[in-house]
Design a protein around this motif. Structure first.
Motif, PDB file in Angstrom:
ATOM      1  N   GLY A  95       0.576  -1.406  -0.037  1.00 28.42           N
ATOM      2  CA  GLY A  95      -0.018  -0.235   0.104  1.00 28.42           C
ATOM      3  C   GLY A  95       0.588   1.308   0.039  1.00 28.42           C
ATOM      4  N   GLN A  96       2.019   1.173   0.008  1.00 30.68           N
ATOM      5  CA  GLN A  96       3.030   2.446   0.127  1.00 30.68           C
ATOM      6  C   GLN A  96       3.675   2.536  -1.313  1.00 30.68           C
ATOM      7  OE1 GLN A  96       6.090   2.435   3.432  1.00 30.68           O
ATOM      8  NE2 GLN A  96       6.834   4.202   2.770  1.00 30.68           N
ATOM      9  N   PRO A  97       3.434   3.929  -1.849  1.00 31.37           N
ATOM     10  CA  PRO A  97       3.974   4.235  -3.069  1.00 31.37           C
ATOM     11  C   PRO A  97       5.721   4.355  -3.046  1.00 31.37           C
ATOM     12  CG  PRO A  97       2.932   6.028  -2.214  1.00 31.37           C
ATOM     13  CD  PRO A  97       2.566   4.938  -1.260  1.00 31.37           C
ATOM     14  N   PHE A  98       6.266   4.154  -3.856  1.00 28.72           N
ATOM     15  CA  PHE A  98       7.784   4.383  -3.976  1.00 28.72           C
ATOM     16  C   PHE A  98       8.132   4.806  -5.356  1.00 28.72           C
ATOM     17  CE2 PHE A  98       7.419   1.309  -0.746  1.00 28.72           C
ATOM     18  CZ  PHE A  98       8.203   1.441   0.310  1.00 28.72           C
ATOM     19  N   ALA A  99       8.684   5.993  -5.501  1.00 27.70           N
ATOM     20  CA  ALA A  99       9.055   6.604  -6.722  1.00 27.70           C
ATOM     21  C   ALA A  99      10.560   6.508  -6.873  1.00 27.70           C
ATOM     22  CB  ALA A  99       8.588   8.016  -7.020  1.00 27.70           C
ATOM     23  N   VAL A 100      11.044   6.105  -8.128  1.00 23.15           N
ATOM     24  CA  VAL A 100      12.397   6.152  -8.478  1.00 23.15           C
ATOM     25  C   VAL A 100      12.828   6.885  -9.555  1.00 23.15           C
ATOM     26  CG1 VAL A 100      14.252   4.303  -8.679  1.00 23.15           C
ATOM     27  CG2 VAL A 100      12.295   3.669  -7.784  1.00 23.15           C
ATOM     28  N   ALA A 101      13.686   7.856  -9.233  1.00 25.98           N
ATOM     29  CA  ALA A 101      14.129   8.659 -10.586  1.00 25.98           C
ATOM     30  C   ALA A 101      15.227   8.448 -11.063  1.00 25.98           C
ATOM     31  CB  ALA A 101      14.386  10.307  -9.623  1.00 25.98           C
ATOM     32  N   PRO A 102      15.620   9.132 -12.130  1.00 21.51           N
ATOM     33  CA  PRO A 102      16.943   8.756 -12.887  1.00 21.51           C
ATOM     34  C   PRO A 102      18.353   8.739 -12.111  1.00 21.51           C
ATOM     35  CG  PRO A 102      15.518  10.192 -14.196  1.00 21.51           C
ATOM     36  CD  PRO A 102      14.934  10.166 -12.759  1.00 21.51           C
ATOM     37  N   GLY A 103      18.731   7.746 -12.243  1.00 16.66           N
ATOM     38  CA  GLY A 103      20.068   7.785 -11.481  1.00 16.66           C
ATOM     39  C   GLY A 103      19.888   7.147 -10.001  1.00 16.66           C
ATOM     40  N   GLN A 104      18.749   6.575 -10.072  1.00 17.07           N
ATOM     41  CA  GLN A 104      18.229   5.989  -8.726  1.00 17.07           C
ATOM     42  C   GLN A 104      18.072   4.584  -8.837  1.00 17.07           C
ATOM     43  OE1 GLN A 104      15.099   8.511  -6.748  1.00 17.07           O
ATOM     44  NE2 GLN A 104      16.751   9.907  -6.200  1.00 17.07           N
TER      45      GLN A 104
ATOM     46  N   ASP B  28      26.837   1.904  -6.624  1.00 14.47           N
ATOM     47  CA  ASP B  28      27.733   1.794  -7.620  1.00 14.47           C
ATOM     48  C   ASP B  28      27.300   2.123  -9.066  1.00 14.47           C
ATOM     49  OD1 ASP B  28      30.068   1.617  -5.949  1.00 14.47           O
ATOM     50  OD2 ASP B  28      30.789  -0.421  -6.735  1.00 14.47           O
ATOM     51  N   LEU B  29      25.988   1.495  -9.203  1.00 15.41           N
ATOM     52  CA  LEU B  29      25.491   1.833 -10.549  1.00 15.41           C
ATOM     53  C   LEU B  29      25.201   3.423 -10.484  1.00 15.41           C
ATOM     54  CD1 LEU B  29      22.809  -0.909 -10.642  1.00 15.41           C
ATOM     55  CD2 LEU B  29      25.058  -0.737 -12.019  1.00 15.41           C
ATOM     56  N   ALA B  30      24.803   3.986  -9.379  1.00 13.57           N
ATOM     57  CA  ALA B  30      24.394   5.500  -9.606  1.00 13.57           C
ATOM     58  C   ALA B  30      25.710   6.078  -9.540  1.00 13.57           C
ATOM     59  CB  ALA B  30      23.740   5.732  -8.082  1.00 13.57           C
ATOM     60  N   ARG B  31      26.926   5.815  -9.042  1.00 13.41           N
ATOM     61  CA  ARG B  31      28.161   6.538  -9.273  1.00 13.41           C
ATOM     62  C   ARG B  31      28.549   6.164 -10.757  1.00 13.41           C
ATOM     63  NH1 ARG B  31      30.591   3.754  -5.994  1.00 13.41           N
ATOM     64  NH2 ARG B  31      29.919   4.944  -4.098  1.00 13.41           N
TER      65      ARG B  31
ATOM     66  N   PRO C 182      28.913  -4.404 -20.060  1.00 14.82           N
ATOM     67  CA  PRO C 182      30.038  -4.833 -19.297  1.00 14.82           C
ATOM     68  C   PRO C 182      30.305  -4.080 -18.253  1.00 14.82           C
ATOM     69  CG  PRO C 182      30.755  -4.401 -21.707  1.00 14.82           C
ATOM     70  CD  PRO C 182      29.253  -3.870 -21.509  1.00 14.82           C
ATOM     71  N   GLU C 183      29.823  -2.932 -18.093  1.00 22.45           N
ATOM     72  CA  GLU C 183      29.936  -2.337 -16.673  1.00 22.45           C
ATOM     73  C   GLU C 183      28.811  -2.908 -15.781  1.00 22.45           C
ATOM     74  OE1 GLU C 183      31.881   0.301 -19.830  1.00 22.45           O
ATOM     75  OE2 GLU C 183      29.906  -0.451 -19.517  1.00 22.45           O
ATOM     76  N   LEU C 184      27.670  -3.118 -16.254  1.00 30.87           N
ATOM     77  CA  LEU C 184      26.651  -3.633 -15.250  1.00 30.87           C
ATOM     78  C   LEU C 184      26.813  -4.970 -14.768  1.00 30.87           C
ATOM     79  CD1 LEU C 184      23.533  -3.368 -14.420  1.00 30.87           C
ATOM     80  CD2 LEU C 184      23.154  -4.634 -16.536  1.00 30.87           C
ATOM     81  N   THR C 185      27.330  -5.987 -15.551  1.00 35.45           N
ATOM     82  CA  THR C 185      27.664  -7.169 -15.003  1.00 35.45           C
ATOM     83  C   THR C 185      28.910  -7.005 -14.278  1.00 35.45           C
ATOM     84  OG1 THR C 185      28.740  -7.620 -16.871  1.00 35.45           O
ATOM     85  CG2 THR C 185      26.581  -8.421 -17.053  1.00 35.45           C
ATOM     86  N   THR C 186      29.893  -6.330 -14.449  1.00 35.03           N
ATOM     87  CA  THR C 186      31.360  -6.246 -13.588  1.00 35.03           C
ATOM     88  C   THR C 186      30.797  -5.518 -12.310  1.00 35.03           C
ATOM     89  OG1 THR C 186      32.557  -5.848 -15.249  1.00 35.03           O
ATOM     90  CG2 THR C 186      33.634  -5.182 -13.249  1.00 35.03           C
ATOM     91  N   ILE C 187      29.877  -4.608 -12.376  1.00 37.25           N
ATOM     92  CA  ILE C 187      29.568  -3.892 -11.072  1.00 37.25           C
ATOM     93  C   ILE C 187      28.649  -4.797 -10.108  1.00 37.25           C
ATOM     94  CG2 ILE C 187      27.912  -2.268 -10.044  1.00 37.25           C
ATOM     95  CD1 ILE C 187      28.700  -0.272 -12.261  1.00 37.25           C
ATOM     96  N   ALA C 188      27.845  -5.732 -10.705  1.00 37.28           N
ATOM     97  CA  ALA C 188      26.954  -6.484 -10.155  1.00 37.28           C
ATOM     98  C   ALA C 188      27.656  -7.623  -9.307  1.00 37.28           C
ATOM     99  CB  ALA C 188      25.989  -7.343 -10.952  1.00 37.28           C
ATOM    100  N   GLU C 189      28.973  -8.179 -10.222  1.00 37.21           N
ATOM    101  CA  GLU C 189      29.544  -9.390  -9.581  1.00 37.21           C
ATOM    102  C   GLU C 189      30.565  -8.848  -8.561  1.00 37.21           C
ATOM    103  OE1 GLU C 189      29.236 -12.600 -10.161  1.00 37.21           O
ATOM    104  OE2 GLU C 189      27.434 -11.635 -11.291  1.00 37.21           O
ATOM    105  N   ASP C 190      30.726  -7.650  -8.526  1.00 32.02           N
ATOM    106  CA  ASP C 190      31.751  -6.804  -7.461  1.00 32.02           C
ATOM    107  C   ASP C 190      31.099  -6.986  -6.076  1.00 32.02           C
ATOM    108  OD1 ASP C 190      33.801  -6.728  -8.902  1.00 32.02           O
ATOM    109  OD2 ASP C 190      33.497  -4.391  -9.450  1.00 32.02           O
ATOM    110  N   HIS C 191      29.698  -7.290  -6.176  1.00 30.94           N
ATOM    111  CA  HIS C 191      28.883  -7.263  -4.990  1.00 30.94           C
ATOM    112  C   HIS C 191      28.070  -8.523  -4.606  1.00 30.94           C
ATOM    113  CE1 HIS C 191      29.689  -2.721  -4.311  1.00 30.94           C
ATOM    114  NE2 HIS C 191      29.463  -2.725  -5.546  1.00 30.94           N
TER     115      HIS C 191
END
Length: 239
Positions: free
Chosen positions: A64-73, A112-115, A126-135
């Motif tokens: 029941g609670q709304p969440f808004a996600v903006a660019p870079g978030q 790190d995605l936001a950074r 490539p950056e997406l999967t690399t960042i993900a695997e780092d975490h």
């Protein structure tokens, strides 16, 4: 670059959703969402979901609670958390990562995605999967939050589940809805659809998946699958 097309494919101009599985990663699957009509009904995933917005705005409703996600978030939706999304007045582009429950440090991954997004204004594959695997932590596993109320074997009827729990049908349904945010039959339909997702990712034929997961036929599975996940079983399987 994400937001155009995935490697090796042409852009899907008339499709809002696109899913596929990276071969050299522990990520279960990736997805892109583009367009205005990005609303999906209440559903959940067996995996953790990380959504990161590249342009526009993405809105979710959880309990029941709304969440808004903006660019870079970004936003983390834990495994088996019922949620739904809303349509937007302007076009959005975002990415979804579906990872084994508890296996990735979602907050640090989003940071790190936001950074990366702030630094260069885009995120490449490539950056997406690399960042993900780092975490990536360990092969995560979380307890089934559905508990004994939702553990019904082969999706038995509400009356059968209530009898097994030693409760009236009405009492069982009220307690289930209070605990899980949806009635039993809706929850069990989503369980079946998540099983179908898993089998389709493994390349199983659609008709066989429909039969194994308890749908009346392939068309019935297709209607339910597209309504909840935004794509047909055939397109999802081809990913």
């Amino acid at each position: 670059m994400i937001g155009e097309s995935r490697p090796g494919t042409a852009p899907h101009r008339h499709e809002t959703w696109d899913y596929w599985r990276p071969s050299d990663s522990h990520i279960v699957e990736l997805g892109t969402v583009r367009g205005l009509d990005v609303a999906l009904p209440v559903h959940f995933h067996e995996e953790d979901q990380v959504t990161f917005v590249l342009s526009g705005r993405r809105r979710f409703v959880i309990d029941g609670q709304p969440f808004a996600v903006a660019p870079g978030q970004g936003m983390h939706i834990p495994a088996r958390t019922p949620h739904h999304s809303l349509s937007e007045p302007s076009e959005i582009v975002c990415i979804n990562l579906y990872t084994p429950a508890g296996a990735y440090a979602a907050r640090d991954l989003i940071s790190d995605l936001a950074r990366q997004w702030r630094r260069v204004g885009q995120i490449g594959w490539p950056e997406l999967t690399t960042i993900a695997e780092d975490h990536r932590c360990v092969a995560g596993n979380i307890p089934d939050p559905a508990g004994t109320l939702a553990s019904t074997g082969l999706w038995e009827t509400v009356a059968q589940a209530a009898q097994r729990a030693g409760m009236s049908r009405e009492g069982f349904s009220r307690r289930f809805r209070k605990h899980h945010g949806m009635p039993p039959h809706a929850f069990w339909l989503l369980e079946k659809l998540n099983d179908a997702r898993r089998l389709l990712r493994g390349g199983e034929p659609i008709a066989g998946v429909a039969a194994e997961t308890g749908f009346a036929d392939q068309s019935h599975l297709g209607r339910c699958f597209r309504r909840v996940f935004g794509v047909t079983p055939g397109r999802y399987r081809a990913g």
